[in-house]
Design a protein around this motif. Structure first.
Motif, PDB file in Angstrom:
ATOM      1  N   THR A  10       0.837  -1.205   0.000  1.00 55.53           N
ATOM      2  CA  THR A  10       0.000   0.000   0.000  1.00 55.53           C
ATOM      3  C   THR A  10       0.866   1.247   0.000  1.00 55.53           C
ATOM      4  N   PHE A  11       1.934   1.253   0.767  1.00 58.32           N
ATOM      5  CA  PHE A  11       2.845   2.393   0.796  1.00 58.32           C
ATOM      6  C   PHE A  11       3.445   2.613  -0.591  1.00 58.32           C
ATOM      7  N   THR A  12       3.841   1.529  -1.255  1.00 55.28           N
ATOM      8  CA  THR A  12       4.417   1.643  -2.597  1.00 55.28           C
ATOM      9  C   THR A  12       3.409   2.218  -3.580  1.00 55.28           C
ATOM     10  N   MET A  13       2.175   1.759  -3.491  1.00 57.36           N
ATOM     11  CA  MET A  13       1.168   2.195  -4.455  1.00 57.36           C
ATOM     12  C   MET A  13       0.646   3.601  -4.174  1.00 57.36           C
ATOM     13  N   THR A  14       0.460   3.962  -2.924  1.00 53.91           N
ATOM     14  CA  THR A  14      -0.160   5.244  -2.604  1.00 53.91           C
ATOM     15  C   THR A  14       0.763   6.228  -1.898  1.00 53.91           C
ATOM     16  N   GLY A  15       1.760   5.728  -1.208  1.00 51.08           N
ATOM     17  CA  GLY A  15       2.619   6.581  -0.393  1.00 51.08           C
ATOM     18  C   GLY A  15       1.968   6.839   0.944  1.00 51.08           C
ATOM     19  N   PRO A  16       2.590   7.637   1.788  1.00 49.02           N
ATOM     20  CA  PRO A  16       1.989   7.964   3.082  1.00 49.02           C
ATOM     21  C   PRO A  16       0.759   8.841   2.890  1.00 49.02           C
ATOM     22  N   THR A  17      -0.071   8.922   3.904  1.00 44.15           N
ATOM     23  CA  THR A  17      -1.296   9.721   3.789  1.00 44.15           C
ATOM     24  C   THR A  17      -0.998  11.184   3.519  1.00 44.15           C
ATOM     25  N   SER A  18       0.198  11.624   3.853  1.00 44.48           N
ATOM     26  CA  SER A  18       0.562  13.022   3.632  1.00 44.48           C
ATOM     27  C   SER A  18       1.304  13.206   2.310  1.00 44.48           C
ATOM     28  N   SER A  19       1.268  12.215   1.413  1.00 50.91           N
ATOM     29  CA  SER A  19       2.097  12.264   0.203  1.00 50.91           C
ATOM     30  C   SER A  19       1.714  13.385  -0.752  1.00 50.91           C
ATOM     31  N   MET A  20       0.503  13.916  -0.640  1.00 54.19           N
ATOM     32  CA  MET A  20       0.133  15.012  -1.523  1.00 54.19           C
ATOM     33  C   MET A  20       0.987  16.248  -1.227  1.00 54.19           C
ATOM     34  N   GLN A  21       1.495  16.339  -0.008  1.00 53.82           N
ATOM     35  CA  GLN A  21       2.367  17.458   0.336  1.00 53.82           C
ATOM     36  C   GLN A  21       3.838  17.050   0.290  1.00 53.82           C
ATOM     37  N   ASP A  22       4.130  15.763   0.096  1.00 52.43           N
ATOM     38  CA  ASP A  22       5.499  15.256   0.161  1.00 52.43           C
ATOM     39  C   ASP A  22       5.802  14.462  -1.102  1.00 52.43           C
ATOM     40  N   ASP A  23       6.241  15.152  -2.147  1.00 54.14           N
ATOM     41  CA  ASP A  23       6.505  14.495  -3.426  1.00 54.14           C
ATOM     42  C   ASP A  23       7.561  13.407  -3.316  1.00 54.14           C
ATOM     43  N   HIS A  24       8.508  13.549  -2.412  1.00 50.22           N
ATOM     44  CA  HIS A  24       9.593  12.582  -2.276  1.00 50.22           C
ATOM     45  C   HIS A  24       9.073  11.184  -1.926  1.00 50.22           C
ATOM     46  N   HIS A  25       8.038  11.099  -1.113  1.00 52.25           N
ATOM     47  CA  HIS A  25       7.503   9.812  -0.684  1.00 52.25           C
ATOM     48  C   HIS A  25       6.228   9.403  -1.418  1.00 52.25           C
ATOM     49  N   ALA A  26       5.770  10.190  -2.366  1.00 49.64           N
ATOM     50  CA  ALA A  26       4.540   9.860  -3.094  1.00 49.64           C
ATOM     51  C   ALA A  26       4.657   8.467  -3.698  1.00 49.64           C
ATOM     52  N   GLY A  27       3.545   7.753  -3.726  1.00 47.47           N
ATOM     53  CA  GLY A  27       3.528   6.398  -4.252  1.00 47.47           C
ATOM     54  C   GLY A  27       3.336   6.364  -5.761  1.00 47.47           C
ATOM     55  N   VAL A  28       3.200   5.148  -6.267  1.00 48.87           N
ATOM     56  CA  VAL A  28       3.066   4.913  -7.702  1.00 48.87           C
ATOM     57  C   VAL A  28       1.832   5.619  -8.276  1.00 48.87           C
ATOM     58  N   ILE A  29       0.703   5.534  -7.613  1.00 46.38           N
ATOM     59  CA  ILE A  29      -0.531   6.093  -8.170  1.00 46.38           C
ATOM     60  C   ILE A  29      -0.457   7.604  -8.328  1.00 46.38           C
ATOM     61  N   PRO A  30      -0.106   8.378  -7.288  1.00 48.77           N
ATOM     62  CA  PRO A  30      -0.015   9.832  -7.512  1.00 48.77           C
ATOM     63  C   PRO A  30       1.067  10.206  -8.521  1.00 48.77           C
ATOM     64  N   ARG A  31       2.153   9.463  -8.557  1.00 51.95           N
ATOM     65  CA  ARG A  31       3.199   9.745  -9.543  1.00 51.95           C
ATOM     66  C   ARG A  31       2.703   9.458 -10.959  1.00 51.95           C
ATOM     67  N   ALA A  32       1.969   8.366 -11.127  1.00 53.27           N
ATOM     68  CA  ALA A  32       1.447   8.010 -12.450  1.00 53.27           C
ATOM     69  C   ALA A  32       0.456   9.065 -12.938  1.00 53.27           C
ATOM     70  N   ILE A  33      -0.397   9.529 -12.066  1.00 54.18           N
ATOM     71  CA  ILE A  33      -1.369  10.561 -12.447  1.00 54.18           C
ATOM     72  C   ILE A  33      -0.641  11.845 -12.842  1.00 54.18           C
ATOM     73  N   GLN A  34       0.364  12.240 -12.051  1.00 52.67           N
ATOM     74  CA  GLN A  34       1.137  13.436 -12.381  1.00 52.67           C
ATOM     75  C   GLN A  34       1.865  13.257 -13.706  1.00 52.67           C
ATOM     76  N   SER A  35       2.450  12.091 -13.911  1.00 53.50           N
ATOM     77  CA  SER A  35       3.164  11.816 -15.160  1.00 53.50           C
ATOM     78  C   SER A  35       2.219  11.850 -16.356  1.00 53.50           C
TER      79      SER A  35
END
Length: 91
Positions: A54-79
């Motif tokens: 889950t961490f790999t796919m989504t990142g921590p719950t605060s990942s929207m403010q922390d790009d360094h730890h963002a998971g696969v899903i938010p990175r894929a959407i941004q990409s």
């Protein structure tokens, strides 16, 4: 001889020291690009309970403010949006 279990094939396994960015750049970003070219793609996270899927796919719950730890899903959407913007600018 004892029983043997099922055999699984996989392209790559990443260790616990692999960064979210390295995983994304190596395996996921090319899939996003392929989707934009009309191909289907799937990413499958498999592992023992508590191993970090889950961490790999989504990142921590605060990942929207922390790009360094963002998971696969938010990175894929941004990409996806970044690549669409690049393609739009090329036309």
């Amino acid at each position: 001889g004892g029983k043997t279990g099922p055999t699984f094939c996989f392209d790559r396994a990443f260790d616990g020291l692999t960064s979210q960015q390295d995983l994304f750049d190596e395996r996921i970003k090319p899939l996003v690009t392929s989707c934009l070219e009309g191909y289907n793609a799937t990413t499958f996270a498999y592992g023992q309970t508590g191993s970090g899927k889950t961490f790999t796919m989504t990142g921590p719950t605060s990942s929207m403010q922390d790009d360094h730890h963002a998971g696969v899903i938010p990175r894929a959407i941004q990409s996806l949006f970044d690549q669409l913007e690049e393609w739009k600018d090329k036309k």
